[in-house]
Design a protein around this motif. Structure first.
Motif, short mmCIF file in Angstrom:
data_model
loop_
_atom_site.label_atom_id
_atom_site.label_comp_id
_atom_site.label_asym_id
_atom_site.label_seq_id
_atom_site.Cartn_x
_atom_site.Cartn_y
_atom_site.Cartn_z
N ASP A 355 0.84 -1.20 0.00
CA ASP A 355 0.00 0.00 0.00
C ASP A 355 0.87 1.25 0.00
O ASP A 355 0.69 2.18 -0.79
CB ASP A 355 -0.91 -0.03 1.23
N ASN A 356 1.88 1.26 0.92
CA ASN A 356 2.79 2.40 0.98
C ASN A 356 3.54 2.59 -0.33
O ASN A 356 3.62 3.71 -0.85
CB ASN A 356 3.81 2.22 2.11
N GLY A 415 0.24 2.71 9.27
CA GLY A 415 0.58 1.52 8.48
C GLY A 415 1.85 0.83 8.95
O GLY A 415 1.86 -0.36 9.21
MG LIG Z 1 0.78 3.75 4.85
#
Ligand SMILES: [Mg+2]
Ligand SMILES: Nc1ncnc2c1ncn2[C@@H]1O[C@H](COP(=O)(O)OP(=O)(O)O)[C@@H](O)[C@H]1O
Length: 477
Positions: A355-356, A415
């Motif tokens: 995701d990052n 996250g």
């Molecule tokens: Mg993130």
């Protein structure tokens, strides 16, 4: 302590009783022995015939005792009475078996229904056969002995009556004195206010209780740290949630004033985006709480194929990557790279890394996920060609709610905190740093790494080598 004392007391009385009787018997046995010997000396033989020279006064002296009755007799070999009292019962055996002439022996018997103690000896001429020995017996009732024994018992019990209550008082005093520090400590802990998590001060604690208070203080310290972490987390979470909610409210107020349908639609669109963002934040908070709460999953870790896990997650992201025009790739590490893990949490971890990478990589970029392994470790790498990260920021990105300023990209800052939490549960280490080319020179983008200890399943029992097989001698038929 009183209960065992009450139990021990009757035992001590029984022992005293036994000892008192054997002690009291000893001196009276001695005088009985002398009397038997004296009577034995009065017996003589004339041409093999026994003769008892026992004058009346001697008999009278034998009986002179105000407490006990004394019996005596001299018996012929067939237990016929030669002299003395018939009340005294003869021994069970007619002829002596192992006794010697002139030795005094003792036995217990009964006369006129009363217990008596009997001293006896055999008298004979030298060379006389056992069948013709004479038996001399003196018996005495047990009154004197019983009185002496009772005096002994009484003296012991009387002293116990004094000593035991004294001991009880001393023990009670000692115990209450000894336990006083404990009572004081209890009062101190009880009187604390609810939120008081200060350690117990050492100078006022007795030495014996030091280990206990140390353990208590250590526990309080952990508790306080825990509570501090919780408090900060709740505060941060509330703060983070407030921002999108405030935004939502402003957007809603703005929309209410709007009359142009076009502009209203646009405002609603923005509201929907804000709601998405807020619900993503809530999701992240939940998953962090879940990862934290699964500290006991250590037992539920099972062997997993790391390659398969990463491949499955990457496949989920392919559509989104295409949508964002990013080239998402997977480089397999080959089969047999096994770690001990929890599949659900592991998926969460990889999700956050990808995701990052996709988030912080502009369109046209490239994201590569790979699995690598050596003898001891297995690792996941997610490399991107995005905006990259400085060394200073890299040191903090795993902190909760930490975000690099000025990236212009939305996020919660949770996250990587989730990644670290899950990595810890797997004894793994997670890091994020600037990307480097194969020759070590700086390259575009960032690379995230998670290094797991490699799991080696116990090898199956080894099949014997051909050489070993040959060396087994064949049985000859
Ligand atoms: Mg993130
Ligand atoms: N692949 C990456 N490239 C560049 N910066 C990154 C990358 N991954 C994380 N970061 C930085 O680390 C910060 C923390 O990441 P994270 O904990 O996932 O929070 P979020 O992504 O919600 O901001 C991000 O704000 C970002 O600045």
């Amino acid at each position: 302590m009183l209960a065992p004392l009450l139990f021990v007391w009757p035992i001590s009385i029984a022992i005293t009783h036994y000892i008192a009787y054997s002690v009291a018997g000893f001196p009276y046995d001695q005088s009985l022995r002398e009397q038997a010997t004296a009577i034995g000396r009065k017996v003589s033989f004339e041409n093999g015939k026994p003769r008892v020279a026992f004058p009346g006064p001697a008999r009278a002296m034998l009986r002179a005792d105000e407490l006990d009755s004394v019996y005596f007799h001299v018996l012929a070999p067939d237990h016929k009475l030669i002299a003395g009292d018939s009340e005294l019962p003869p021994p069970a055996l007619a002829t002596p078996v192992e006794e010697e002439v002139g030795e005094v022996y003792f036995r217990d018997a009964e006369a006129d229904g009363r217990d008596i103690r009997v001293a006896y000896l055999y008298v004979a001429e030298p060379g006389m056969p056992r069948e013709r020995w004479l038996l001399v017996e003196v018996g005495e009732t047990l009154e004197k002995r019983a009185q002496l024994a009772n005096k002994i018992i009484a003296s012991v019990i009387v002293s116990q009556f004094i000593i035991i209550p004294l001991a009880v008082v001393l023990v009670w005093f000692g115990l209450s004195q000894g336990l006083r520090p404990l009572t004081r400590l209890r009062e101190r802990i009880e009187s604390r206010s609810e939120g008081d998590l200060a350690p117990i001060a050492a100078p006022r604690v007795p030495e014996e209780l030091q280990p206990l208070t140390d353990a208590f203080n250590a526990m309080i310290d952990r508790l306080r740290q825990n509570m501090e972490v919780q408090r900060r987390f709740v505060a941060d979470a509330a703060h983070q949630l407030r921002t999108p909610l405030t935004g939502l409210k402003t957007q809603a107020q703005f929309a209410m004033r709007e009359s142009d349908p076009q502009a209203l639609r646009h405002a609603l669109q923005q509201i929907a985006t804000s709601v998405d963002r807020a619900s993503h934040l809530v999701d992240q908070l939940l998953s962090l709480a879940r990862a934290e709460g699964s500290e006991n999953t250590q037992q539920t870790l099972s062997p997993l194929d790391l390659d398969q896990q990463v491949r499955a997650v990457v496949e989920d992201w392919v559509m989104l990557a295409i949508d964002r025009q990013i080239d998402l790739g997977f480089e397999s590490g080959g089969p047999g790279i096994t770690i001990l893990g929890n599949a659900f949490l592991l998926r969460e971890l990889i999700n956050n890394l990808i995701d990052n990478a996709l988030r912080y990589t502009p369109a046209g970029g490239r994201v590569t996920c790979r699995v690598l392994a050596d003898d001891e470790s297995a690792r996941i790498e997610v490399e991107d060609s995005g905006i990259g990260i400085s060394e200073q920021d890299a040191a903090h990105v795993f902190d909760r709610f930490y975000r690099v300023e000025g990236t212009g990209i939305d996020g919660s800052g949770l996250g990587l905190a989730i990644v670290r939490e899950i990595a810890d549960l797997h004894d793994a280490s997670a890091s994020l740093g600037p990307n480097r080319a194969a020759d070590g020179s700086p390259a575009r983008g960032a690379v995230a790494r998670v290094v797991f200890p490699r799991h080696r399943p116990a090898p199956p029992p080894e099949a014997p080598s051909p050489q070993q097989q040959r060396s087994i001698p064949l049985p000859l038929a």
